[in-house]
Motif scaffolding. Structure first.
Motif, short mmCIF file in Angstrom:
data_model
loop_
_atom_site.label_atom_id
_atom_site.label_comp_id
_atom_site.label_asym_id
_atom_site.label_seq_id
_atom_site.Cartn_x
_atom_site.Cartn_y
_atom_site.Cartn_z
N ASP A 63 62.20 -86.19 -2.90
CA ASP A 63 63.52 -85.88 -2.36
C ASP A 63 64.61 -86.46 -3.27
O ASP A 63 65.66 -86.92 -2.79
N HIS A 83 57.91 -83.48 4.22
CA HIS A 83 58.16 -84.73 4.98
C HIS A 83 57.04 -85.01 5.99
O HIS A 83 56.27 -85.92 5.79
N LYS A 124 62.45 -71.77 0.91
CA LYS A 124 62.48 -73.06 1.61
C LYS A 124 63.28 -72.88 2.90
O LYS A 124 64.39 -72.36 2.86
N HIS A 165 59.10 -81.90 -4.70
CA HIS A 165 60.25 -81.88 -3.78
C HIS A 165 61.43 -82.64 -4.38
O HIS A 165 61.48 -83.86 -4.30
N HIS A 217 65.93 -82.18 -5.18
CA HIS A 217 67.16 -81.39 -5.13
C HIS A 217 67.93 -81.77 -6.38
O HIS A 217 68.05 -82.95 -6.70
N VAL A 252 64.01 -77.73 -3.97
CA VAL A 252 63.80 -77.11 -2.65
C VAL A 252 65.07 -77.18 -1.79
O VAL A 252 65.05 -77.67 -0.67
ZN LIG Z 1 64.66 -82.45 0.60
#
Ligand SMILES: [Zn+2]
Length: 447
Positions: A341, A262, A199, A74, A76, A131
């Motif tokens: 993340d 999450h 996603k 996960h 970005h 994602v």
């Molecule tokens: Zn995220």
């Protein structure tokens, strides 16, 4: 560095193959066959079991510990962990959007994305999954890296997320749909554009929330989720969902989401749907907690994270839910992935190893954390035939570290050597962002 063509023996190392079925292989040898720049493991074992061909290139690992390359499920790519620049904060959302779509904006965003991808690789993350990135720029970066001369990480890319109008990531990193058929159409668009997965955001999120309770609010309806999952699964694509409440979990899992990102508190129905999910692609669903981002959001002043007080308050609510979900997953044997993340405030692409420490903080053993970040991640992402463990036939994606990471995960923080598809990466610390490190030093010491 340039791609290689040869047979190479990595000798004199302790091998943790990532399966954790047998003891570590001492005085190990890994034989790697490179062809067209792609190196696969030919054989591995104790030095008495592996015969090294003549004229073979030898790399002496001097007693280091070798384990499979880390996988981050996960990230970005659009951000490097530095919070929004003053210019971004000053611009209105519409001005920011215009900038992101402009040719200068696109160029600079893609440059950042490439840098982030390489930062991850140099830190031992040989594979990652993006994602949610703006306007399919991640797909362009994935293809440019893949076709480039330089060795890059393996990237699985989702393109923009799919949300509802006004939902999580709306306009910036998400495309909106407002009915099941619009959902199907957007999935078809994504597949046509070349994404590797779908996603969605079926609940609200922290970083763009404007009200207390917005993060985790069930936004996408069950019918929309089910249509998206059905459409994606018909084409063999996995669906990941940003999901931060028990209600959201129920709707996502019932609808067939394959990987919950999450997470939140689980009740009996949620637990049983994770383990046996008839509407998922493979009959089960998995959980990807992302502790690192929430650790920095709740540990740093909003002066530094550039979040509002409401977003901070939502972050603290989500942190409790995520920890609870993870503990239940560990206890119940729900399949776990590891993600960070990266791109969120202070979560760098080279800091993935710290997420393993947070898994341990919340109940996993070191061995479990390593397994979640390698073998388990590969299975969940559907790439376990190629990566995730060190076995003959798989890609030679591995890292060598100074000490036994099963005893101390800190060894993962500064790999001695990173090998991607048989190619040895040149060691560099150029990707480290000093101003980020300075600010998180205290929090990192308490990991
Ligand atoms: Zn995220």
């Amino acid at each position: 560095m340039d791609k290689q063509n040869n047979i190479c023996a990595f000798i004199n190392c302790n091998i943790i193959d990532g399966k954790f079925e047998n003891d570590m292989i001492k005085e190990g040898v890994i034989l790697v066959e490179n062809s067209d720049g792609i190196g696969k493991i030919k054989s591995l074992g104790n030095k008495n079991e592996v015969s090294i061909p003549k004229d073979c290139k030898i790399v002496d690992l001097k007693g280091k510990y070798v384990l499979p390359g880390l996988i981050n499920a996960h990230v970005h790519l659009f951000g490097d962990g530095k919070p929004n620049s003053p210019e971004e904060v000053k611009r209105t959302p519409d001005e920011n959007l215009k900038y992101m779509k402009s040719s200068v904006g696109k160029y600079l965003i893609k440059e950042t994305m490439k840098k982030n991808a390489m930062a991850a690789l140099h830190a031992g993350v040989t594979t990652f999954r993006s994602v949610g990135d703006p306007f399919y720029y991640d797909l362009e970066v994935r293809d440019e890296i893949k076709n480039g001369a330089e060795v890059g990480p393996t990237m699985l890319c989702a393109g923009p997320m799919i949300c509802i109008t006004g939902g999580h990531g709306y306009k910036f990193v998400s495309e909106a749909i407002d009915s099941p058929w619009e959902g199907r159409k957007e999935v078809r668009n994504h597949i046509y554009n070349g994404t590797d997965l779908i996603k969605i955001a079926n609940t609200g999120g922290v970083t763009d929330s404007k009200k207390i309770g917005e993060a985790g609010r069930a936004e996408m309806t069950y019918d929309e989720i089910a249509a998206i999952c059905d459409e994606a699964h018909r084409a063999g694509y996995l669906v990941a969902s940003h999901c931060q409440s028990t209600k959201g979990l129920k709707e996502a899992l019932r609808g067939g989401v394959d990987t919950i990102e999450h997470g939140a508190e689980m009740d009996d129905e949620v637990i049983s749907l994770f383990k046996h999910n008839p509407n998922s692609l493979r009959g089960y669903s998995s959980l990807t907690p992302t502790f690192l981002t929430i650790y920095y959001i709740s540990g740093l002043s909003t002066k530094y994270t550039k979040l509002t007080d409401i977003q901070l308050a939502n972050g603290k609510i989500i942190e409790k839910r995520m920890i609870s979900g993870f503990k239940t997953a560990l206890k119940e044997g729900i399949k776990l992935a590891l993600g960070t993340d990266a791109a969120m405030p202070y979560v760098t692409h080279y800091g993935t190893w710290k997420e393993l420490k947070l898994d341990v903080k919340y109940g996993a053993t070191n061995e479990q954390a390593i397994m979640i970040a390698t073998k388990s991640n590969a299975e969940i992402l559907g790439i376990d035939k190629e990566v995730g463990t060190l076995e003959p036939g798989k890609f030679a994606d591995f890292i060598a570290v100074d000490g036994n990471p099963v005893e101390d995960l800190n060894y993962l923080g500064n790999p001695y050597m990173v090998v991607k598809s048989g190619n040895i990466l040149e060691k560099t610390n150029d990707y480290i962002i000093p101003e980020v490190e300075e600010l998180i030093k205290g929090l990192d010491n308490n990991l």
